[in-house]
Design an enzyme around this catalytic site. Structure first.
Site, mmCIF file in Angstrom:
data_model
loop_
_atom_site.group_PDB
_atom_site.id
_atom_site.type_symbol
_atom_site.label_atom_id
_atom_site.label_comp_id
_atom_site.label_asym_id
_atom_site.label_seq_id
_atom_site.Cartn_x
_atom_site.Cartn_y
_atom_site.Cartn_z
ATOM 1 N N GLN A 440 35.973 27.725 26.745
ATOM 2 C CA GLN A 440 37.397 27.379 26.956
ATOM 3 C C GLN A 440 37.522 25.998 27.492
ATOM 4 O OE1 GLN A 440 36.078 30.447 27.952
ATOM 5 N NE2 GLN A 440 37.073 31.674 26.765
ATOM 6 N N TRP A 465 26.444 33.096 20.942
ATOM 7 C CA TRP A 465 27.948 33.203 20.850
ATOM 8 C C TRP A 465 28.615 32.072 21.316
ATOM 9 C CZ3 TRP A 465 30.078 36.805 18.515
ATOM 10 C CH2 TRP A 465 29.379 38.531 17.891
ATOM 11 N N GLN A 486 34.543 33.973 19.123
ATOM 12 C CA GLN A 486 35.296 35.377 19.381
ATOM 13 C C GLN A 486 36.660 35.212 19.106
ATOM 14 O OE1 GLN A 486 33.432 35.909 23.024
ATOM 15 N NE2 GLN A 486 31.948 37.301 22.253
ATOM 16 N N TRP A 717 41.500 29.954 35.499
ATOM 17 C CA TRP A 717 40.225 30.765 35.675
ATOM 18 C C TRP A 717 39.933 31.106 37.079
ATOM 19 C CZ3 TRP A 717 35.057 29.170 37.258
ATOM 20 C CH2 TRP A 717 34.113 29.951 37.065
ATOM 21 N N ARG A 718 39.509 32.200 37.143
ATOM 22 C CA ARG A 718 38.852 32.720 38.744
ATOM 23 C C ARG A 718 37.491 32.859 38.570
ATOM 24 N NH1 ARG A 718 37.837 37.745 40.304
ATOM 25 N NH2 ARG A 718 36.919 37.887 42.362
ATOM 26 N N ASP A 720 34.511 34.837 39.019
ATOM 27 C CA ASP A 720 33.956 36.139 39.550
ATOM 28 C C ASP A 720 32.500 36.260 38.899
ATOM 29 O OD1 ASP A 720 34.425 36.175 36.645
ATOM 30 O OD2 ASP A 720 35.100 38.100 36.788
ATOM 31 N N GLU A 754 42.083 34.182 32.927
ATOM 32 C CA GLU A 754 41.001 34.997 33.024
ATOM 33 C C GLU A 754 40.696 35.401 34.513
ATOM 34 O OE1 GLU A 754 38.319 34.632 29.230
ATOM 35 O OE2 GLU A 754 38.022 32.970 30.429
ATOM 36 N N HIS A 755 40.341 36.496 34.637
ATOM 37 C CA HIS A 755 39.636 36.970 35.964
ATOM 38 C C HIS A 755 40.270 37.284 37.202
ATOM 39 C CE1 HIS A 755 36.085 36.681 33.218
ATOM 40 N NE2 HIS A 755 36.180 35.389 33.389
ATOM 41 N N GLU A 776 40.119 37.522 29.828
ATOM 42 C CA GLU A 776 39.086 38.320 30.384
ATOM 43 C C GLU A 776 39.288 38.973 31.502
ATOM 44 O OE1 GLU A 776 34.891 36.787 30.310
ATOM 45 O OE2 GLU A 776 34.525 37.272 28.302
#
Length: 878
Positions: A440, A465, A486, A717-718, A720, A754-755, A776
Site C-alpha cells: 500500500q 508476497w 494479492q 491504516w491503524r 495493530d 485497514e485495521h 484487512e
C-alpha cells in the site's frame, strides 16, 4: 454538605520551576538589553498582582480568589466541584494584555477561555482551549480591557479549578476603542450549512452587492460563516435579511472554526436590517439560525462585520522566489550537469538509510530537472523520486526506478510509503525487468517504462508476497506481470503488451491494454472508462527555469493517460503563489498564508500542528513533497477543508498524535450540501496513519461532508501489528473508523482502509461510487466480546447506511487475520441496504492462512471464509 477541608487530598509536589515563574519573567523583562541602535521598548508589566479578584465560588475560606494574585505560589484559589467556574481580576484601568500565566494546582482546567472586558459585564475571548493539561501555562495573547478572567467550562479532575497564581502582563493606558466603519467581511471566504441552489451561494452575502443573496435549505438549524483571515475584535454585525429571515438565531465567534462562543442571541427577531452592537473576538463569525421566520430557508442579502481594529493581525508570510525556491534540506534537485557519481552517491546514501526505516521521521524528495541521466534509483521508505518536466518524457533515466524486498527476504507486504512520479525509464542494455515490489501507499504515477521488450514486475520475482498498489496515468510499453500481488488497481494507463497474472482482486479502469473481463478465475474486474477524474497536481520547471505547479483538468469518461501523445489539459500556477512550508512552521502561520490567498507546498519532514490547517478558499492547491507528514498533536484536527469548489490536496500523510483527535482530516463542515459537480475537491495520494512510530489515537480518520469529492488513491491504516519495538495493541492505538462519507455523489478510486476497531468505512451519502476497495480487518481483536456491534459479531469492513438509496462499488476485497484470537468471527464484510440501486460487483473475502472467520460476504449472501475454505468470491449483489 461535607467540605473538602475536613477530607484533604494530598497536594502534588511542585517542581521548583513553578515557584520561579513569576521571578523569571520579571528578570527577563528587566535584564533584556536594548543595545545598538534599537530603541528601548517598555517591557510588559505584571498588572494583576495585588489587584482585587473575585470568583464564581471558593472551595473554602482558605482558598479565596485573592490567593491567586498575591504573588505567593504557596497559596491558591480553588473553586467548587462543578462547571462552569471563573476567576476574575480588576486591573484598575484599561490595559493592553500580552501574556497570561496560569500556575495550576493539581485540579486544573481542561477546557477554559481567557476573556477581557471593559465593564465586567460584556466579555471578549482572547484565548480558548479544550485540551488543557494543567501545570504551568505561559500564554501569549492579544487583547485589551480593565477586567481579565479565566472562564472554565470543563475540569481536568473530579475536583474544582485551582490556581496557585493567575498572572496578567501588559501595559496600562488607552481609551476604549471606537468601532470602525470598514466591513471586514466583504470579499472574505464564506461557507454555509446549505444553499438553496447554485445561484444563492454563501459568498453572495459578503460580496458587497445588495442585489445578490445567500439562501439556505428550508430546515433548521442552518448557518452562514465568514473567515476574517485573522483574529479580530468584533464590535458590530449588520444583517440585511431578505424576506426569508431568522426568528431565532445566534451570532458566534471562533478562533479555529470548531469551538464557538455566542456573542449575541435572540428568539424574537423580525427580519429587515439589524445592526447589532456586540463584543467578541475571533477569526470566524457565523450566524447560526435555529428557527425560521417563514416556511422558506434563511436568506441574507448581506452580512457585514465591523471591528475595533484590535485582535491579532497575522503578518504577511514570506514570498517565494519561483526561480530559486527553498524546498528544504531534505529535497535534492539534480540537473543534467550534475555528475552521475554525485547523483548515484546521494541515491545510495538515501536508500541505505531508508531501506528499513518505516517508522522513522525522515522524509526525502529527489527531483530531476528536464534532461537525460544515468541512475539506479532504488527507493526505500518515505522517499519520492519525481521528474520536473511537463511530460514524463522530459526526464529520462537510463537505469532503474525500482523497489525491492530484499530487506524482508523477498516479502514485499511491508513495502509502503514511497512514490515514483513523472519520469521515463530506459532499462540498461541487456536488462528487461523493472521491479516494483510494493504494497500500500506506493504509487507508480505518471510514469513511462520504455521498450516493448521490457516488463515491470509488481512483486519480487521470486516467492515473496506483495499486497496492493496503484498504477495511474502511466505508460508501460511492454508487459505488466503481477506475480504474487494479492490485489492491485490500475487506472487510466496504457499497457503496450498487456497484463499477466491474478490472485484475488485485480481492477482495471480506463486502461488501454487491460485483460478481458473475468471474475473470479482469473480475478480481473475491468471497467472500460473512468467517469470523472482529475489527475494529481505536480511540480515542474518551465523553459525559463521557473518552478510551477500544473493542475490537470477534470476528465470525463476517459481512457488512457492524460499525457502520452497528447497535450495535457489544465492550468499552471507559479510557485510564487505558494507558501513553502518548512517543518516547525505553526498552523497559525500556515493559516495566515492561506488567508492571504496562497497555495501550500509542504517540504519533506514531519509537520506538527496543534490547531487545524484551515483551507477555506476555492481552488486552493495543497501539495506535499517526499510524503510530507502532518501530525495532529494535543488532540487537534490536522486539516479542515471548507465546503468550496475545487480544492486539491495531494502527496501528504496525516498522522495521529498521542492525544486522541476527533478526526484527522475533514472535507467540508458537517451539514455541507453545496453542489461541486463541475469543480469537485479532490484528494490524491493522501495517506493516514494511526500509531506506528508512537502510540496514536483518533476516533475518526477522514470524514467527507462535502458533495462530489473525488478520492484518488488513499490508504487509511491503524497500526495493530508492526516491527519489533513499535507500540501496538487493542487499547494503545485506538481508532473507531477509517473513512466516513456523509456527502452525496462522492467517488473513490483506489481505496485502502485497514485495521480499524469498528466499521472500516461508513457511507452515509447517496450516489457514492467506489472503484477498488482493499481491506484487512483488525488483527488484534482480543476476543469476540470485545468486538460486538450490538448482537452482531464484529463490524463490517464497508457499511452503507440503511438510508442510502443509490450506491455502486466494484472490485472489493476484505481479509481476516485474527492472530491474537483465531476464534473471532466477523458476521459479514459488506453491509448494505437491499435496494436495486445499491449494487456491488466482484467481491472477495479471505481468511488469511485460515486464521479467523468471515461468515458472509455481503449481508447474508456469499459463503464462509475460514480455515476449511479460505477464499470466497461473489460476483454481484443483489
Amino acid at each position: 454538605m461535607t467540605s473538602r477541608a475536613t477530607s484533604v487530598r494530598p497536594r502534588p509536589r511542585r517542581p521548583l520551576r513553578h515557584l520561579l515563574v513569576g521571578l523569571s519573567v520579571a528578570l527577563v523583562a528587566a535584564l533584556t538589553p536594548t543595545g545598538g541602535t534599537t530603541p528601548a521598548q517598555a517591557a510588559p508589566t505584571l498588572l494583576s498582582q495585588g489587584r482585587p479578584a473575585t470568583a464564581s465560588s471558593t472551595e473554602n475560606a482558605g482558598t479565596p480568589a485573592a490567593a491567586a494574585v498575591d504573588g505567593n505560589t504557596g497559596t491558591r484559589w480553588a473553586s467548587a466541584f462543578s462547571d462552569p467556574q471563573w476567576l476574575q481580576v480588576d486591573l484598575g484601568a484599561r490595559a493592553t494584555i500580552s501574556q497570561v500565566n496560569l500556575l495550576w494546582e493539581g485540579a486544573y482546567g481542561r477546557a477554559f477561555q481567557l476573556q477581557t472586558s471593559d465593564d465586567g459585564a460584556t466579555w471578549t475571548t482572547i484565548y480558548s482551549t479544550t485540551t488543557g493539561a494543567g501545570g504551568t501555562q505561559n500564554l501569549t495573547v492579544t487583547g485589551a480591557g480593565r477586567y481579565v478572567r479565566m472562564y472554565g467550562t470543563a475540569r481536568g479532575t473530579g475536583y474544582g479549578y485551582s490556581l496557585w497564581e493567575f498572572q496578567v502582563y501588559g501595559e496600562t493606558g488607552g481609551s476604549t476603542p471606537t468601532c470602525g466603519s470598514t466591513n471586514v467581511a466583504q470579499g472574505s471566504p464564506a461557507t454555509a450549512s446549505s444553499t438553496q441552489d447554485a445561484g444563492l451561494a454563501a459568498s453572495a452575502a459578503v460580496d458587497g452587492n445588495p442585489g445578490t443573496r445567500w439562501a439556505s435549505a428550508a430546515s433548521d438549524p442552518q448557518w452562514l460563516r465568514v473567515d476574517l483571515g485573522s483574529t479580530r475584535t468584533i464590535c458590530r454585525v449588520t444583517l440585511t435579511w431578505e424576506a426569508a429571515y431568522a426568528r431565532a438565531f445566534q451570532l458566534q465567534t471562533s478562533t479555529d472554526g470548531t469551538t464557538w462562543t455566542t456573542i449575541y442571541s435572540t428568539t424574537t427577531a423580525t427580519g429587515g436590517t439589524q445592526s447589532l452592537t456586540v463584543s467578541g473576538s475571533g477569526r470566524y463569525l457565523r450566524m447560526y439560525g435555529t428557527a425560521r421566520g417563514t416556511a422558506y430557508g434563511y436568506s441574507l442579502w448581506e452580512l457585514a462585520v465591523n471591528t475595533t481594529g484590535g485582535g491579532t493581525s497575522e503578518p504577511p508570510v514570506g514570498t517565494t522566489d519561483p526561480y530559486n525556491p527553498n524546498l528544504g534540506p531534505n529535497t535534492f534537485v539534480f540537473d543534467p550537469s550534475t555528475p552521475t557519481s554525485t547523483i548515484q552517491s546521494r541515491l545510495n546514501t538515501l536508500f541505505t538509510q531508508q531501506e528499513t526505516n518505516q517508522f522513522g521521521p525522515q522524509r526525502y524528495a529527489v527531483l530531476f530537472k528536464p534532461g537525460t541521466y544515468t541512475a539506479d534509483v532504488n527507493l526505500g521508505f518515505f522517499t519520492q523520486v519525481a521528474g520536473l518536466g511537463m511530460s514524463p518524457d522530459d526526464v529520462n533515466l537510463n537505469g532503474h526506478v525500482r523497489t525491492e524486498a530484499f530487506w524482508m527476504g523477498g516479502n514485499a507486504t511491508q513495502n509502503f510509503w514511497r512514490a515514483a512520479e513523472n519520469l521515463s525509464v530506459t532499462l540498461p542494455a541487456g536488462q528487461t525487468v523493472e521491479r516494483w515490489a510494493v504494497s500500500q501507499a506506493a504509487p507508480y504515477r505518471r510514469m513511462h517504462l520504455r521498450g516493448a521488450q521490457n516488463q515491470i514486475q509488481l512483486w519480487n520475482g521470486g516467492d515473496g508476497w506483495s499486497s496492493g498498489g496503484l498504477l495511474a496515468d502511466t505508460r508501460i510499453d511492454g508487459l505488466v506481470v503481477s506475480g504474487s500481488q494479492q490485489q492491485w488497481y490500475s487506472r487510466n494507463s496504457e499497457f503496450g503488451n498487456g497484463w499477466t497474472g491474478s490472485v484475488w482482486n485485480m481492477v482495471f479502469q480506463g486502461v488501454v491494454g487491460a485483460p478481458a473481463p473475468s471474475f473470479p478465475n482469473p480475478s480481473h474486474t475491468v471497467i472500460a472508462q473512468t467517469p470523472q477524474v482529475r489527475e494529481k497536481p505536480f511540480l515542474y520547471v518551465d523553459g525559463s527555469g521557473e518552478y510551477r505547479v500544473f493542475v490537470p483538468a477534470l476528465r470525463t469518461n476517459s481512457t488512457g493517460t492524460s499525457w502520452y501523445n497528447k497535450t495535457p489539459a489544465g492550468s499552471s500556477i507559479s510557485l510564487s503563489q505558494f507558501y513553502v512550508v518548512q517543518p516547525g512552521t505553526s498552523a497559525a502561520t500556515i493559516n495566515a498564508a492561506l488567508a492571504q490567498g496562497r497555495h501550500l507546498l509542504f517540504t519533506p519532514g514531519v509537520h506538527h500542528v496543534t490547531e487545524p490547517i484551515q483551507v477555506n478558499r476555492a481552488d486552493t492547491v495543497v501539495l506535499g513533497l517526499g510524503l510530507a507528514t502532518i501530525q495532529a498533536d494535543n488532540g487537534s484536527v490536522g486539516m479542515r477543508v471548507a465546503d468550496v469548489d475545487g480544492v486539491k490536496v495531494a502527496g501528504l500523510m496525516f498522522e495521529a498524535g498521542t492525544t486522541n483527535s476527533p478526526v484527522l482530516m475533514e472535507v467540508g463542515p458537517s451539514g455541507s450540501s453545496a453542489s461541486h459537480a463541475t469543480n469537485p475537491t479532490s484528494l490524491h495520494d493522501v495517506f493516514f496513519r494511526i500509531g506506528g512510530p508512537h502510540v496514536g489515537k483518533a476516533t475518526n480518520t477522514l470524514t467527507v461532508n462535502s458533495d462530489n469529492v473525488i478520492g484518488d488513491h488513499m490508504w487509511l491504516w491503524r497500526a495493530d501489528h508492526a516491527a519489533s519495538g513499535v507500540p501496538t495493541g487493542w487499547t494503545l492505538n485506538t481508532a473507531d473508523t477509517g473513512l466516513t462519507v456523509n456527502g452525496d455523489n462522492v467517488t473513490m478510486y483506489g481505496l485502502f482502509v485497514e485495521h480499524y476497531q469498528k466499521y472500516q468505512t461508513i457511507w452515509n451519502g447517496n450516489g457514492g461510487r467506489t472503484y477498488f476497495y482493499q481491506n484487512e480487518l483488525p488483527y488484534d481483536v482480543p476476543n469476540q466480546a470485545a468486538w460486538m456491534n450490538g448482537s452482531t459479531r464484529g463490524y463490517a469492513a464497508y457499511k452503507v447506511a440503511d438510508s442510502v438509496t443509490s450506491h455502486q462499488a466494484f472490485g472489493l476485497g476484505s481479509y481476516s487475520y485474527f492472530n491474537v484470537n483465531p476464534a473471532v468471527v466477523e458476521e459479514r464484510s459488506f453491509e448494505v441496504p437491499v435496494n436495486p440501486n445499491v449494487r456491488f460487483t466482484n467481491m472477495v473475502t479471505v481468511s488469511l492462512g485460515g486464521v479467523g472467520t468471515i461468515n458472509r460476504v455481503i449481508n447474508n449472501a456469499g459463503g464462509t471464509a475460514n480455515a476449511a475454505n479460505q477464499t470466497v468470491y461473489l460476483t454481484t449483489y443483489p
